[in-house]
Design an enzyme around this catalytic site. Structure first.
Site, PDB file in Angstrom:
ATOM      1  N   GLU A  75      12.172  -3.097  -4.502  1.00 12.40           N
ATOM      2  CA  GLU A  75      10.936  -4.274  -3.777  1.00 12.40           C
ATOM      3  C   GLU A  75       9.888  -5.412  -5.041  1.00 12.40           C
ATOM      4  O   GLU A  75      10.402  -5.208  -5.864  1.00 12.40           O
ATOM      5  CB  GLU A  75      10.015  -3.551  -2.763  1.00 12.40           C
ATOM      6  CG  GLU A  75       9.388  -4.374  -1.645  1.00 12.40           C
ATOM      7  CD  GLU A  75       8.420  -4.215  -1.112  1.00 12.40           C
ATOM      8  OE1 GLU A  75       8.645  -2.565  -0.914  1.00 12.40           O
ATOM      9  OE2 GLU A  75       7.581  -4.177  -1.521  1.00 12.40           O
ATOM     10  N   ASP A  77       7.009  -7.977  -4.364  1.00 14.47           N
ATOM     11  CA  ASP A  77       6.555  -8.370  -3.847  1.00 14.47           C
ATOM     12  C   ASP A  77       5.510  -9.788  -4.453  1.00 14.47           C
ATOM     13  O   ASP A  77       5.357  -9.884  -5.202  1.00 14.47           O
ATOM     14  CB  ASP A  77       5.552  -7.362  -3.490  1.00 14.47           C
ATOM     15  CG  ASP A  77       5.951  -6.161  -3.035  1.00 14.47           C
ATOM     16  OD1 ASP A  77       6.817  -6.677  -2.695  1.00 14.47           O
ATOM     17  OD2 ASP A  77       5.559  -5.233  -2.651  1.00 14.47           O
ATOM     18  N   GLU A  79       2.318 -10.239  -2.332  1.00  9.51           N
ATOM     19  CA  GLU A  79       0.793 -10.086  -1.372  1.00  9.51           C
ATOM     20  C   GLU A  79      -0.559 -11.319  -1.097  1.00  9.51           C
ATOM     21  O   GLU A  79      -0.963 -11.249  -2.462  1.00  9.51           O
ATOM     22  CB  GLU A  79       0.656  -9.254  -1.913  1.00  9.51           C
ATOM     23  CG  GLU A  79       1.594  -8.103  -1.104  1.00  9.51           C
ATOM     24  CD  GLU A  79       1.285  -6.096  -1.097  1.00  9.51           C
ATOM     25  OE1 GLU A  79       1.715  -5.435  -0.295  1.00  9.51           O
ATOM     26  OE2 GLU A  79       0.649  -6.006  -2.421  1.00  9.51           O
TER      27      GLU A  79
END
Length: 276
Positions: A75, A77, A79
C-alpha cells in the site's frame, strides 16, 4: 474522470461518480476504487479537501494491492488529517509492504488545500516511490536494487503486487487530530471532499493471465527510464526545502518506535547525500 464528490455524516455517507473507471465502495466512510490494477507508473488526482472544522475526518488517496485490509497487502498512502477551523491540514504519507506499515511521514502544506483543487501524485517504479504535491516531491522512498529477490529490493519495497487506486473519506477521530484528542463535530456535517482529473500513465495489469510485458524493467515507458529513476536538480532543491520547512514527523527519527532505524532510512539518507 470528469469529477466526483464524497460526503460523510453521522447519518449517512454518499459518493457520486461520472466515470466508468471507478466503482463505489463503502465501509467506515465512503470512497471510490479503480476497476483496474497497475504495477508501476504515474498516478495523479486533483483534490479539494473538507473545509472549515474537519477535526477527526480523514480524506485518503492511496494505492493498495487488495480491496480490503488483507494481511499481506502492499500500500502507498496519502492521508489528509483534518483539523479545527483555522488550523492547518497535515498530510501523512505511508508505505506498506506485505501487510507491515509504520513508515509514516507528516508534513504541513504551503497552501490552503480546502480553497481550491491541488494535484497529488505518486511516481512508482523499481528504483523509488515519490510522493508529489503540485509537482513538488515531498517524499522519496528509494529501493536498493543491489539486493537480491523480487528484481532487487531493500526488503521493504513494494515491487511485485499490482495495486488498485482508492480515494475515501472516513471518521478517524480516535487518532487523526492531535492523537485523537480532537473529536469529530458531527454538527458540522456533511464533510465533503471533491475530486477530479484522475490520470494513470502506468502499466495496467490484466484481469486474467500472467504479468504484462510492461511489468518488467523494459525501459519502454518514461517512468521506467533513467530520468525518472532519481530527482532532477530542481526537484532535489524543492524536496530539501520541504524537509527543512514543512516536515512535522519522520519515522526514521523516532527512536522510541525504532531504536534501530529501519534499513531503508540509511538508504534514503545515502541517496540524499549523494544527490547533494
Amino acid at each position: 474522470m470528469d469529477g466526483w464528490i464524497a460526503s460523510l455524516s453521522n447519518q449517512s455517507s454518499s459518493a457520486h461518480s461520472r466515470s466508468p473507471l471507478w466503482r463505489i465502495i463503502g465501509y467506515a466512510g465512503v470512497g471510490f476504487q479503480t476497476k483496474q490494477r497497475y504495477l508501476f507508473g504515474w498516478f495523479s488526482m486533483k483534490l479539494k479537501l473538507v473545509g472549515n472544522d474537519s477535526a477527526g475526518v480523514v480524506t485518503a488517496y492511496y494505492m493498495c494491492s487488495d480491496v480490503d485490509a488483507a494481511p499481506l497487502r502492499d500500500e502507498l498512502d496519502f492521508e489528509f488529517l483534518g483539523n479545527r477551523s483555522g488550523e492547518p491540514y497535515i498530510i501523512q504519507t505511508n508505505v506498506y509492504h506485505n501487510g507491515v506499515g509504520g513508515r509514516e511521514m507528516r508534513h504541513s502544506l504551503w497552501f490552503d488545500p480546502t480553497a481550491d483543487f491541488h494535484t497529488y501524485a505518486i511516481l512508482w517504479n523499481p528504483k523509488h516511490i515519490v510522493f508529489f504535491v503540485d509537482k513538488v516531491a515531498i517524499r522519496v522512498y528509494p529501493n536498493d536494487a543491489s539486493k537480491p529477490g523480487g528484481g532487487g529490493g531493500s526488503g521493504f519495497f513494494p515491487i511485485s503486487k499490482p495495486m488498485y487506486i482508492f480515494s475515501s473519506i472516513w471518521n478517524a477521530d480516535d487518532w487523526a487530530t492531535r492523537g485523537g484528542l480532537e473529536k469529530t463535530d458531527w454538527s458540522r456535517a456533511p464533510f465533503v471532499s471533491s475530486y477530479r482529473d484522475f490520470a494513470a500513465d502506468a502499466c495496467a495489469w490484466p484481469a486474467a493471465g500472467g504479468p504484462p510485458a510492461c511489468a518488467a524493467a523494459t525501459g519502454d515507458s518514461w517512468w521506467d527510464q533513467p530520468p525518472a529513476w532519481a530527482l532532477d536538480a530542481g526537484q532535489r532543491l524543492d524536496n530539501a526545502w520541504v524537509a527543512r520547512n514543512l516536515l512535522i514527523y519522520d519515522y526514521c527519527d523516532d527512536r522510541k518506535r525504532f531504536p534501530t532505524p529501519p534499513e531503508e532510512c540509511a538508504l534514503r539518507d545515502a541517496a540524499a547525500t549523494t544527490a547533494s
